[in-house]
Motif scaffolding. Structure first.
Motif, PDB file in Angstrom:
ATOM      1  N   ALA A  70       0.777  -1.304   0.046  1.00 42.90           N
ATOM      2  CA  ALA A  70      -0.005   0.105  -0.089  1.00 42.90           C
ATOM      3  C   ALA A  70       0.999   1.128   0.082  1.00 42.90           C
ATOM      4  O   ALA A  70       1.349   1.800   1.012  1.00 42.90           O
ATOM      5  N   VAL A  71       1.395   1.505  -1.165  1.00 41.12           N
ATOM      6  CA  VAL A  71       1.116   0.953  -2.237  1.00 41.12           C
ATOM      7  C   VAL A  71       2.700   0.747  -2.896  1.00 41.12           C
ATOM      8  O   VAL A  71       3.528   1.407  -2.576  1.00 41.12           O
ATOM      9  N   LEU A  72       2.582  -0.393  -3.813  1.00 36.48           N
ATOM     10  CA  LEU A  72       3.810  -0.656  -4.437  1.00 36.48           C
ATOM     11  C   LEU A  72       4.173   0.307  -5.697  1.00 36.48           C
ATOM     12  O   LEU A  72       3.230   0.604  -6.236  1.00 36.48           O
ATOM     13  N   MET A  73       5.289   0.598  -5.740  1.00 41.34           N
ATOM     14  CA  MET A  73       5.828   1.556  -6.902  1.00 41.34           C
ATOM     15  C   MET A  73       6.461   0.774  -8.068  1.00 41.34           C
ATOM     16  O   MET A  73       7.761   0.786  -7.964  1.00 41.34           O
ATOM     17  N   PRO A  74       5.487   0.215  -9.022  1.00 41.14           N
ATOM     18  CA  PRO A  74       6.307  -0.554  -9.975  1.00 41.14           C
ATOM     19  C   PRO A  74       7.452   0.087 -10.765  1.00 41.14           C
ATOM     20  O   PRO A  74       8.401  -0.666 -11.205  1.00 41.14           O
ATOM     21  N   ALA A  75       7.382   1.275 -11.006  1.00 49.28           N
ATOM     22  CA  ALA A  75       8.699   2.014 -11.583  1.00 49.28           C
ATOM     23  C   ALA A  75       9.888   2.036 -11.062  1.00 49.28           C
ATOM     24  O   ALA A  75      10.869   2.171 -11.700  1.00 49.28           O
ATOM     25  N   HIS A  76       9.909   1.424  -9.626  1.00 49.34           N
ATOM     26  CA  HIS A  76      11.254   1.246  -9.058  1.00 49.34           C
ATOM     27  C   HIS A  76      11.867   0.028  -9.298  1.00 49.34           C
ATOM     28  O   HIS A  76      12.915  -0.080  -8.768  1.00 49.34           O
ATOM     29  N   ARG A  77      11.417  -0.923 -10.144  1.00 49.75           N
ATOM     30  CA  ARG A  77      11.732  -2.209 -10.219  1.00 49.75           C
ATOM     31  C   ARG A  77      11.724  -2.793 -11.769  1.00 49.75           C
ATOM     32  O   ARG A  77      10.658  -2.327 -12.371  1.00 49.75           O
ATOM     33  N   ASN A  78      12.462  -3.602 -12.022  1.00 49.02           N
ATOM     34  CA  ASN A  78      12.435  -4.406 -13.231  1.00 49.02           C
ATOM     35  C   ASN A  78      11.245  -5.051 -13.319  1.00 49.02           C
ATOM     36  O   ASN A  78      10.858  -5.941 -12.483  1.00 49.02           O
ATOM     37  N   PRO A  79      10.236  -5.147 -14.481  1.00 48.60           N
ATOM     38  CA  PRO A  79       8.957  -5.457 -14.287  1.00 48.60           C
ATOM     39  C   PRO A  79       9.039  -7.003 -14.322  1.00 48.60           C
ATOM     40  O   PRO A  79       8.332  -7.675 -13.587  1.00 48.60           O
ATOM     41  N   VAL A  80       9.745  -7.560 -15.174  1.00 41.10           N
ATOM     42  CA  VAL A  80      10.008  -8.925 -15.273  1.00 41.10           C
ATOM     43  C   VAL A  80      10.293  -9.525 -13.908  1.00 41.10           C
ATOM     44  O   VAL A  80       9.507 -10.639 -13.430  1.00 41.10           O
ATOM     45  N   GLN A  81      11.342  -9.140 -13.379  1.00 40.05           N
ATOM     46  CA  GLN A  81      11.674  -9.721 -12.093  1.00 40.05           C
ATOM     47  C   GLN A  81      10.758  -9.518 -10.911  1.00 40.05           C
ATOM     48  O   GLN A  81      10.677 -10.359 -10.196  1.00 40.05           O
ATOM     49  N   THR A  82       9.905  -8.480 -10.940  1.00 36.19           N
ATOM     50  CA  THR A  82       9.091  -8.163  -9.844  1.00 36.19           C
ATOM     51  C   THR A  82       7.962  -9.062 -10.307  1.00 36.19           C
ATOM     52  O   THR A  82       7.307  -9.454  -9.277  1.00 36.19           O
ATOM     53  N   ALA A  83       7.355  -9.655 -11.369  1.00 36.69           N
ATOM     54  CA  ALA A  83       6.278 -10.425 -11.598  1.00 36.69           C
ATOM     55  C   ALA A  83       7.023 -11.706 -10.979  1.00 36.69           C
ATOM     56  O   ALA A  83       6.155 -12.347 -10.179  1.00 36.69           O
TER      57      ALA A  83
END
Length: 307
Positions: A70-83
């Motif tokens: 609450a809440v995660l900021m996806p822009a801070h991370r590699n999208p594939v690794q975060t998945a």
């Protein structure tokens, strides 16, 4: 109604006497007291314990409580690794994960996006692309992905989460664009409007635009105290320590309440009447042990709100 607790994992709160290990025990106590969920925030501008690491520890230390960002900021991370990380966390929690996501706030988040290498002007398209990519990786093995801003000609095989299709994804935000995007592609709505009437209006807009089930949630900063002046002072210290801004400014942006247990119950009920079904409570205190002392009072608030 369901109620959750945001963990005090920010550096300002830890410097006031908390420890990362104590956060896990706090989550266990929240589960014992009947909270439905436990949450961790995310930021680069304001140092805090990394949320996915923290929630992994909590998932292993608890049995029933939902764990969420609450809440995660996806822009801070590699999208594939975060998945893959989120799918792994969903597996470790045995399907108890909810992923709240956001795209930052003007005047607060520009430097974070610059540090992450994501253009602030395309933050919404970037967020929607990331979420679409996550869902494809969780459901199948796509060979490529081409969205508005994200383009991959090759993708690895993803980790399958505990639930088919992956954990629910809730969007934070209450702008007209955020309402449209919530209706189009998200599983829940997690805003913090100071006025319950604005919450009701936003939720009505979402429901008019979709037939999908969208969980109506709320992010609420709270400090329970029968002395309103003392409560205001604690919240003022929190606003200054956490944001470097006065309470008058922050309470005009974020839903904030202080008062006795009945007064806080009344405030929560106003949001319930506006349609909120899952209320995430953030204790607005930097006092040593402040959240731990507030926890039984919040349990009384919950009991009063659901009575």
């Amino acid at each position: 109604m369901k109620f959750g607790l945001l963990l005090p994992a920010g550096q300002a709160q830890l410097e006031a006497g908390g420890t990362p290990r104590a956060l896990v025990e706090l989550a266990r106590e929240a589960e014992r007291l009947g909270f439905a969920s436990i949450w961790a925030g995310d930021s680069l501008a304001r140092a805090r314990v990394e949320p996915l690491t923290l929630l992994t520890a909590i998932a292993q230390a608890t049995e029933r409580i939902t764990v969420g960002t609450a809440v995660l900021m996806p822009a801070h991370r590699n999208p594939v690794q975060t998945a893959m990380t989120l799918a792994s966390l969903d597996l470790l929690s045995e399907g108890r994960l909810v992923v709240g996501v956001g795209a930052g706030f003007p005047g607060f988040s520009e430097q974070e996006f610059a540090l992450s290498g994501v253009a602030f002007r395309t933050r919404f398209s970037h967020l929607d692309d990331v979420v679409a990519l996550w869902r494809e990786l969780w459901a199948a093995t796509p060979k490529a992905f081409h969205g508005k801003v994200l383009h991959y000609d090759w993708l690895p095989e993803g980790v399958r989460p505990a639930r088919p299709g992956g954990p629910p994804i809730w969007l934070g935000g209450a702008t007209p664009a955020a309402l449209r995007r919530t209706a189009d592609r998200y599983d829940g709505w997690l805003p913090y409007p100071p006025d319950p009437a604005d919450y009701a209006s936003g939720l009505a807009t979402i429901r008019a635009a979709t037939n999908r089930a969208v969980t109506p949630a709320l992010f609420l900063t709270v400090y329970v105290d029968s002395d309103p002046r003392r409560g205001e002072r604690v919240l003022e210290d929190y606003a200054q320590g956490n944001y470097g801004r006065p309470l008058t400014e922050m309470s005009g942006i974020q839903a904030t309440v202080t008062g006795s247990v009945p007064e806080v119950v009344a405030a929560v009920r106003r949001y319930a009447e506006a349609g909120a079904e899952h209320v995430m409570l953030r204790v607005g205190s930097l006092e040593p042990g402040g959240v731990e002392r507030q926890l039984p009072l919040l349990a009384e608030v919950i009991a009063g709100a659901v009575a």
